[in-house]
Design a protein around this motif. Structure first.
Motif, PDB file in Angstrom:
ATOM      1  N   ASN A  15     -43.741 -57.507 -22.548  1.00  0.00           N
ATOM      2  CA  ASN A  15     -42.397 -57.196 -22.046  1.00  0.00           C
ATOM      3  C   ASN A  15     -41.648 -56.249 -22.977  1.00  0.00           C
ATOM      4  OD1 ASN A  15     -42.549 -58.634 -19.634  1.00  0.00           O
ATOM      5  ND2 ASN A  15     -41.950 -60.537 -20.637  1.00  0.00           N
ATOM      6  N   TRP A  16     -41.790 -56.417 -24.280  1.00  0.00           N
ATOM      7  CA  TRP A  16     -41.150 -55.522 -25.251  1.00  0.00           C
ATOM      8  C   TRP A  16     -41.679 -54.109 -25.097  1.00  0.00           C
ATOM      9  CZ3 TRP A  16     -37.281 -54.320 -28.140  1.00  0.00           C
ATOM     10  CH2 TRP A  16     -37.422 -53.463 -29.223  1.00  0.00           C
ATOM     11  N   HIS A  17     -43.008 -53.959 -24.989  1.00  0.00           N
ATOM     12  CA  HIS A  17     -43.608 -52.647 -24.849  1.00  0.00           C
ATOM     13  C   HIS A  17     -43.204 -51.990 -23.521  1.00  0.00           C
ATOM     14  CE1 HIS A  17     -46.994 -53.616 -27.943  1.00  0.00           C
ATOM     15  NE2 HIS A  17     -45.842 -53.308 -28.511  1.00  0.00           N
ATOM     16  N   LYS A  18     -43.127 -52.779 -22.465  1.00  0.00           N
ATOM     17  CA  LYS A  18     -42.688 -52.249 -21.165  1.00  0.00           C
ATOM     18  C   LYS A  18     -41.238 -51.790 -21.256  1.00  0.00           C
ATOM     19  CE  LYS A  18     -42.307 -53.443 -16.293  1.00  0.00           C
ATOM     20  NZ  LYS A  18     -42.524 -54.485 -15.282  1.00  0.00           N
ATOM     21  N   TRP A  19     -40.406 -52.591 -21.866  1.00  0.00           N
ATOM     22  CA  TRP A  19     -38.989 -52.256 -22.004  1.00  0.00           C
ATOM     23  C   TRP A  19     -38.803 -50.971 -22.804  1.00  0.00           C
ATOM     24  CZ3 TRP A  19     -35.635 -52.024 -26.257  1.00  0.00           C
ATOM     25  CH2 TRP A  19     -34.293 -51.910 -25.933  1.00  0.00           C
ATOM     26  N   GLN A  20     -39.570 -50.806 -23.879  1.00  0.00           N
ATOM     27  CA  GLN A  20     -39.464 -49.605 -24.709  1.00  0.00           C
ATOM     28  C   GLN A  20     -39.684 -48.334 -23.896  1.00  0.00           C
ATOM     29  OE1 GLN A  20     -42.477 -50.306 -27.667  1.00  0.00           O
ATOM     30  NE2 GLN A  20     -40.990 -51.025 -29.178  1.00  0.00           N
ATOM     31  N   HIS A  22     -38.921 -47.797 -20.911  1.00  0.00           N
ATOM     32  CA  HIS A  22     -37.861 -47.583 -19.930  1.00  0.00           C
ATOM     33  C   HIS A  22     -36.497 -47.316 -20.557  1.00  0.00           C
ATOM     34  CE1 HIS A  22     -41.010 -49.451 -17.487  1.00  0.00           C
ATOM     35  NE2 HIS A  22     -40.538 -48.676 -16.539  1.00  0.00           N
ATOM     36  N   ILE A  23     -36.441 -47.190 -21.873  1.00  0.00           N
ATOM     37  CA  ILE A  23     -35.190 -46.850 -22.552  1.00  0.00           C
ATOM     38  C   ILE A  23     -34.873 -45.388 -22.238  1.00  0.00           C
ATOM     39  CG2 ILE A  23     -34.040 -46.584 -24.795  1.00  0.00           C
ATOM     40  CD1 ILE A  23     -36.021 -48.649 -25.920  1.00  0.00           C
ATOM     41  N   GLY A  27     -37.614 -43.645 -24.051  1.00  0.00           N
ATOM     42  CA  GLY A  27     -38.745 -44.058 -23.223  1.00  0.00           C
ATOM     43  C   GLY A  27     -39.570 -42.876 -22.762  1.00  0.00           C
ATOM     44  N   TYR A  67     -48.308 -52.874 -22.450  1.00  0.00           N
ATOM     45  CA  TYR A  67     -48.006 -52.501 -21.066  1.00  0.00           C
ATOM     46  C   TYR A  67     -48.877 -51.319 -20.638  1.00  0.00           C
ATOM     47  CZ  TYR A  67     -45.480 -50.795 -17.005  1.00  0.00           C
ATOM     48  OH  TYR A  67     -45.153 -50.355 -15.743  1.00  0.00           O
TER      49      TYR A  67
END
Length: 85
Positions: A15-20, A22-23, A27, A67
């Motif tokens: 989840n952290w890698h996915k969120w990164q 999408h920044i 991102g 991710y």
């Protein structure tokens, strides 16, 4: 405390890698870096004679973003499925 523990779990890291990725702004840069690393590594692997499916898997396992790794391995499965039909 608990956030650090969560980020050390497989789900938390994913989840952290996915969120990164999408920044805003950052991102996009991270996605371009991942794509560059993928392309360079995949080029070396395939040019060394490794079969396509194995090459995709090797590169996916070499990516340090969980991710992106899962996305690449999904791509491998789709290519494998297409080649078998």
């Amino acid at each position: 405390g608990s956030i650090v523990y969560y980020l050390k779990t497989p789900k938390g890291r994913f989840n952290w890698h996915k969120w990164q990725l999408h920044i805003p702004i950052v991102g996009g840069i991270l996605r371009r870096i991942l794509l560059l690393r993928f392309a360079q590594t995949f080029s070396v692997v395939v040019s060394s004679g490794v079969p396509l499916i194995d090459g995709i898997e090797l590169v996916g396992n070499a990516i340090h973003n969980e991710y992106a790794k899962q996305e690449i391995l999904s791509m491998r499965d789709a290519v494998q499925h297409t080649c078998m039909n």
